[in-house]
Design a protein around this motif. Structure first.
Motif, PDB file in Angstrom:
ATOM      1  N   GLY A   1      40.351  33.017  34.376  1.00 14.09           N
ATOM      2  CA  GLY A   1      39.748  33.590  35.572  1.00 14.09           C
ATOM      3  C   GLY A   1      39.389  32.495  36.557  1.00 14.09           C
ATOM      4  O   GLY A   1      39.898  31.371  36.479  1.00 14.09           O
TER       5      GLY A   1
ATOM      6  N   ASP B   1      41.192  33.874  47.986  1.00 12.16           N
ATOM      7  CA  ASP B   1      41.622  34.224  46.627  1.00 12.16           C
ATOM      8  C   ASP B   1      40.988  33.268  45.641  1.00 12.16           C
ATOM      9  O   ASP B   1      40.857  32.082  45.926  1.00 12.16           O
ATOM     10  N   PRO B   2      40.622  33.773  44.467  1.00  8.33           N
ATOM     11  CA  PRO B   2      40.016  32.893  43.463  1.00  8.33           C
ATOM     12  C   PRO B   2      40.965  31.763  43.051  1.00  8.33           C
ATOM     13  O   PRO B   2      42.160  31.981  42.908  1.00  8.33           O
TER      14      PRO B   2
ATOM     15  N   ARG C   1      35.322  41.571  32.190  1.00 14.03           N
ATOM     16  CA  ARG C   1      34.757  41.831  33.511  1.00 14.03           C
ATOM     17  C   ARG C   1      35.846  42.304  34.461  1.00 14.03           C
ATOM     18  O   ARG C   1      37.023  42.129  34.181  1.00 14.03           O
ATOM     19  N   ASP C   2      35.431  42.875  35.621  1.00 15.64           N
ATOM     20  CA  ASP C   2      36.424  43.233  36.645  1.00 15.64           C
ATOM     21  C   ASP C   2      36.997  41.979  37.274  1.00 15.64           C
ATOM     22  O   ASP C   2      38.178  41.904  37.555  1.00 15.64           O
ATOM     23  N   CYS C   3      36.112  41.004  37.550  1.00 15.23           N
ATOM     24  CA  CYS C   3      36.548  39.742  38.140  1.00 15.23           C
ATOM     25  C   CYS C   3      36.430  38.662  37.078  1.00 15.23           C
ATOM     26  O   CYS C   3      35.346  38.127  36.843  1.00 15.23           O
TER      27      CYS C   3
ATOM     28  N   ASP D   1      29.905  40.647  39.914  1.00 16.21           N
ATOM     29  CA  ASP D   1      31.246  40.981  39.445  1.00 16.21           C
ATOM     30  C   ASP D   1      32.139  41.489  40.575  1.00 16.21           C
ATOM     31  O   ASP D   1      32.878  42.454  40.428  1.00 16.21           O
ATOM     32  N   SER D   2      32.034  40.835  41.734  1.00 13.33           N
ATOM     33  CA  SER D   2      33.004  41.083  42.815  1.00 13.33           C
ATOM     34  C   SER D   2      33.313  39.710  43.405  1.00 13.33           C
ATOM     35  O   SER D   2      32.475  38.795  43.349  1.00 13.33           O
ATOM     36  N   TRP D   3      34.519  39.559  43.975  1.00 16.63           N
ATOM     37  CA  TRP D   3      34.873  38.238  44.535  1.00 16.63           C
ATOM     38  C   TRP D   3      33.927  37.881  45.675  1.00 16.63           C
ATOM     39  O   TRP D   3      33.490  36.738  45.808  1.00 16.63           O
TER      40      TRP D   3
END
Ligand code: OOG
Ligand code: NI
Length: 447
Positions: free
Chosen positions: A282, A373-374, A239-241, A329-331
């Motif tokens: 992730g 931030d994740p 995935r992107d994120c 799939d985005s923060w």
């Protein structure tokens, strides 16, 4: 431990070299990521081990192991029941807790306790129990230094060094088994894992796992390096994120072992236990995010189950990616739906702001005063862990056990409760929010 393992399992050294190469390539192609890792002090250690695993035989071993890890600042986090997945163990992970501790030492040990109670054959259960009760997996000096550390609240440098070398002995491989060939076969026939735990003098470390920045690349390149990857990457799709944890491993190697026969002679045999694994981490998910993850993973496995020989790996990856479409799939999307944990901090603008115009996080983010931030997932996933176990126990090892999670019993054997991972991540998130709001409130007061 890393040096010992590379020496004992040469294929693992090869995997480390591949991971280092792939990570260097990823960083060369992505200067932003490189800079971020440099700033957060992670660049140098990027390809180093993030976890290993052991399997213990008795409650006494588990509780002593907890005390030994505590000397090193590692505490039990999470409870994983693997009986549902056909493996007769339950587990926790010993790890540093808290940001500063994890930055100094990101290493954790996935630690399983064999559940003889799930073995149907009563005679075998009694024999296995008797063998386990006789062995001592810690050296006398390791026990003594652990007690000293507990009394003093730590060890001086000389003792610490002695402690490390004594503790290392517990994780060492023994090529002479503790049991006769006949007993080994009885244990092995009941379950390979039982043979692995009961037949040896100690809980040899069965894998070490470096961190990779591109798990798909390492998976694809393993065969070029002469190592056989397991059929699929466990966990979420590419995935992107990235969310949670993706893992893959190379298959356990068949190694020479000798068994002491009834007449005292040593007989040659072999045992498969040790392998190498890689991981990519992730964002930590909230209970809501985790429930969605579990649902989507289940949905994909209803369409297609990964075959052990890899024959449907491409179709499995495709089904998995498709099943995960509903997961944003985005923060910002993950945050909006309350699926993941984030650490909040003031932006440059926020740091010089005279005052926050609002006490609401969303407003502060919209104004560009606060960023998020994740938070990285530092724990494990039971379905993935079962996949790793299975591919390394031999693909015929899956067995039906009655699902019987027993966290209470595990904690009783451990001698303490395990930290709940969700509470822990939530605590980190809440503290970061409080810090932002306090800083802005002070700016206001100082005005
Ligand atoms: C542990 C397997 C679980 C992981 O990374 O999920 C594990 C074992 O094989 O003993 O290490
Ligand atoms: Ni692992």
């Amino acid at each position: 431990m890393s040096a010992m393992y590379r020496n004992e399992v040469p294929a693992y050294g090869t995997l480390m070299a591949l991971v280092t190469k792939v990570n260097a390539g990823t960083l060369a192609a992505d200067p932003t990521q490189r800079k971020r890792l440099e700033e957060t002090d992670q660049l140098e250690r990027i390809s180093q081990e993030r976890h290993g695993a052991i399997r213990l035989g008795t409650p006494q071993e588990l509780s002593m192991m907890r005390r030994v890890f505590a000397v090193m600042g590692m505490f039990p986090v999470g409870y994983y029941d693997l009986s549902t997945a056909g493996v007769p163990v339950h587990s926790t992970a010993f790890r540093p807790v808290g940001d500063a501790a994890l930055k100094r030492n990101p290493f954790r040990v996935f630690t399983s306790l064999l559940r003889l109670d799930l073995i149907a054959d009563e005679a075998l259960r009694a024999d296995a129990g008797a063998i386990l009760d006789k062995r001592r997996i810690f050296t006398a000096v390791a026990v003594e230094l652990t007690e000293k550390a507990e009394k003093q609240g730590g060890l001086d440098e000389a003792d610490a060094e002695r402690f490390v070398s004594e503790a290392l002995e517990t994780f060492r491989w023994h090529d002479r088994a503790n049991v006769s060939p006949a007993m080994y076969h009885r244990l092995h026939d009941a379950h390979r894992l039982i043979a692995d735990v009961v037949s040896f003098k100690g809980p040899h470390i069965n894998h070490l796992t470096p961190r990779t920045l591109d798990i798909d690349a390492v998976q694809a390149q393993m065969p070029d390096y002469g190592i056989a990857p397991k059929a699929i990457v466990e966990g979420p799709p590419t995935r992107d994120c990235p969310i949670l944890l993706r893992q893959t491993s190379f298959k356990a190697l068949e190694e020479p072992v000798s068994f002491e026969a009834e007449d005292g002679s040593w007989q040659e045999g072999s045992h498969t236990a040790r392998f190498g694994e890689i991981e990519q981490r992730g964002i930590a998910l909230t209970p809501k995010g985790r429930a969605l993850y579990d649902d989507l993973l289940n949905a994909s496995r209803k369409i297609i189950r990964p075959a052990a020989d890899g024959s449907n790996a491409v179709d499995y990856d495709k089904a998995l990616s498709e099943a995960f479409r509903p997961f944003p799939d985005s923060w910002a999307g993950i945050r909006a739906e309350d699926l993941g944990y984030f650490a909040y901090s003031l932006t440059a603008k926020g740091k010089t702001a005279k005052a926050g115009s609002s006490e609401h996080l969303d407003d502060l983010i919209a104004e560009g005063l606060v960023q998020f931030d994740p938070i990285v997932y530092e724990d494990f996933l039971p379905v993935s862990a079962a996949g790793i176990f299975q591919s390394n126990l031999g693909d015929d090892a899956a067995q039906e056990f009655t699902a019987s999670p027993n966290q209470q019993r595990f904690e009783q054997d451990l001698g303490t409760t395990v930290l709940n991972e969700f509470d822990h991540y939530q605590g980190i998130e809440e503290a970061s929010i409080a810090e932002c709001l306090t800083a802005l409130a002070h700016a206001e007061a100082a005005e």
